[in-house]
Design a protein around this motif. Structure first.
Motif, short mmCIF file in Angstrom:
data_model
loop_
_atom_site.label_atom_id
_atom_site.label_comp_id
_atom_site.label_asym_id
_atom_site.label_seq_id
_atom_site.Cartn_x
_atom_site.Cartn_y
_atom_site.Cartn_z
N TRP A 106 0.83 -1.21 0.00
CA TRP A 106 0.00 0.00 0.00
C TRP A 106 0.86 1.26 0.00
CZ3 TRP A 106 -0.97 4.24 3.16
CH2 TRP A 106 -2.14 4.95 2.90
N VAL A 107 1.86 1.28 0.87
CA VAL A 107 2.75 2.45 0.92
C VAL A 107 3.51 2.59 -0.39
CG1 VAL A 107 4.77 3.44 2.05
CG2 VAL A 107 2.96 2.40 3.43
N GLY A 108 4.03 1.46 -0.91
CA GLY A 108 4.79 1.52 -2.15
C GLY A 108 3.97 1.95 -3.33
N SER A 109 2.70 1.51 -3.42
CA SER A 109 1.85 1.88 -4.55
C SER A 109 1.56 3.36 -4.57
CB SER A 109 0.54 1.08 -4.51
OG SER A 109 -0.21 1.42 -3.36
N HIS A 110 1.50 3.99 -3.40
CA HIS A 110 1.29 5.44 -3.35
C HIS A 110 2.58 6.21 -3.62
CE1 HIS A 110 -2.52 4.22 -1.55
NE2 HIS A 110 -2.96 5.44 -1.76
N GLU A 111 3.68 5.69 -3.10
CA GLU A 111 4.96 6.36 -3.33
C GLU A 111 5.38 6.29 -4.79
OE1 GLU A 111 7.05 8.10 -1.41
OE2 GLU A 111 5.64 8.05 0.28
N LEU A 112 5.00 5.18 -5.47
CA LEU A 112 5.42 4.96 -6.85
C LEU A 112 4.26 5.09 -7.82
CD1 LEU A 112 7.82 1.94 -6.31
CD2 LEU A 112 8.43 4.34 -6.59
N ASP A 113 3.32 5.96 -7.53
CA ASP A 113 2.22 6.22 -8.45
C ASP A 113 2.80 6.64 -9.80
OD1 ASP A 113 0.02 7.06 -9.85
OD2 ASP A 113 -0.74 8.42 -8.31
N PRO A 114 2.46 5.92 -10.89
CA PRO A 114 3.05 6.26 -12.20
C PRO A 114 2.84 7.71 -12.62
CG PRO A 114 1.91 4.16 -12.31
CD PRO A 114 1.57 4.75 -10.98
N ARG A 115 1.75 8.33 -12.18
CA ARG A 115 1.48 9.72 -12.55
C ARG A 115 2.29 10.73 -11.72
NH1 ARG A 115 -3.43 10.54 -15.30
NH2 ARG A 115 -3.51 12.63 -14.41
N LYS A 116 2.90 10.26 -10.65
CA LYS A 116 3.63 11.15 -9.75
C LYS A 116 4.98 11.53 -10.35
CE LYS A 116 5.34 11.40 -4.99
NZ LYS A 116 5.50 10.66 -3.71
N PRO A 117 5.24 12.83 -10.55
CA PRO A 117 6.54 13.23 -11.11
C PRO A 117 7.69 12.87 -10.18
CG PRO A 117 4.93 15.02 -11.25
CD PRO A 117 4.33 13.97 -10.37
N ILE A 118 8.85 12.65 -10.77
CA ILE A 118 10.06 12.36 -10.00
C ILE A 118 10.63 13.67 -9.49
CG2 ILE A 118 12.40 11.44 -10.15
CD1 ILE A 118 11.39 9.52 -12.29
#
Length: 296
Positions: A106-118
């Motif tokens: 759950w934490v990883g899926s939010h941290e690595l949201d594909p739409r989230k800019p680096i």
């Protein structure tokens, strides 16, 4: 050591070497921040599960050893029915495992949201991706060029992808950079990746899409910023222009297409591809949309 033991050890060594060699271009050899974070999630989940699996295997072997027929000290309890402590142990450990693994996911899926800019001080480059039968089209809207089955990016620079499909649903995947994501007709999916080290990485289609699926691969060249600028300049000097007619030809099914570039791209072509409701091989429809979009 006997001959059979040596042969068994050699077989185990060869199998282990083969398996490790296969990881040199996969998810266990990350070359970017997204892939590195995904690898950490994988290891964390594996560690949590091994903390349960290993004691369970040891306990199973221990029970089998202790209750063997030759052990006269083992107690035989044919009337045993229930133990609250055992029930608590049996249910609490799997529940804790599910909670821990689920929390990591759950934490990883939010941290690595594909739409989230680096997070980066460097401005990302934009790449528009179209999956075709059976090849990949990469459009660089800010540079005004495009390439087929070849993705070149500068090292240490975030890449902002917009992805769609001209035909069936497909899947874009660069194992060493991370985050497999689907492409779908009439829709845009977004993905942010970054290559931290220079090199050539393997890109592929992870969704079966027909006869030419096995050759639907592309190379990702991560190069220094100066080399990327040189590549852009070289691409602008060679190849045809990607317009509605050349796109219609490109969209026709073809297999094992060698990489090549387009020296120019018609503005707004990606949006026209996205909104195209007829067959992509219909240039008149695409030209009609492009002309009306330009008038607006």
């Amino acid at each position: 050591m006997s001959r059979k033991a040596r042969a068994a050890a050699l077989a185990v060594g060869l199998i282990g070497t083969t398996m490790l060699a296969g990881c040199s271009e996969g998810v266990l050899s990350p070359q970017g921040p997204v892939a590195t974070a995904e690898q950490q999630i994988l290891f964390n989940s594996l560690g949590i599960m091994l903390a349960i699996v290993i004691p369970t295997i040891i306990a199973t072997l221990g029970v089998a050893f202790w209750y063997r027929a030759s052990n006269r000290r083992a107690r035989y309890l044919p009337d045993f029915e229930y133990s609250g402590r055992l029930e608590l142990l049996v249910w609490a450990i799997p529940a804790m495992t599910v909670l821990l693994v689920g929390g990591v996911a759950w934490v990883g899926s939010h941290e690595l949201d594909p739409r989230k800019p680096i997070d980066s001080a460097i401005k990302p480059i934009r790449v528009q991706v179209v999956s075709l039968d059976w090849k990949w089209l990469f459009i660089y809207p800010d540079q005004g060029i495009a390439s087929v089955n070849q993705l070149t990016v500068p090292v240490g620079t975030p890449v902002s992808f917009e992805l769609t499909s001209s035909t069936v649903m497909n899947s874009f995947f660069v194992p060493q950079l991370g985050s497999q994501i689907y492409t779908m007709t009439g829709m845009v999916t977004r993905l942010h990746l970054q290559a931290d080290r220079a090199g050539r990485y393997r890109g592929l289609s992870a969704q079966y899409s027909g006869d030419g699926f096995s050759d639907m691969r592309f190379a990702v060249d991560a190069v220094p910023a100066a080399a990327f600028a040189q590549w852009v300049q070289a691409a602008r000097g060679t190849g045809p222009v990607l317009d509605v007619h050349t796109y219609a030809d490109l969209a026709k099914p073809s297999e094992a297409v060698a990489p090549f570039t387009y020296r120019g791209v018609t503005p707004g072509l990606f949006n026209n591809i996205l909104s195209l409701t007829a067959q992509p091989s219909d240039p008149s429809r695409l030209a009609y949309q492009a002309s009306h979009g330009a008038q607006k």
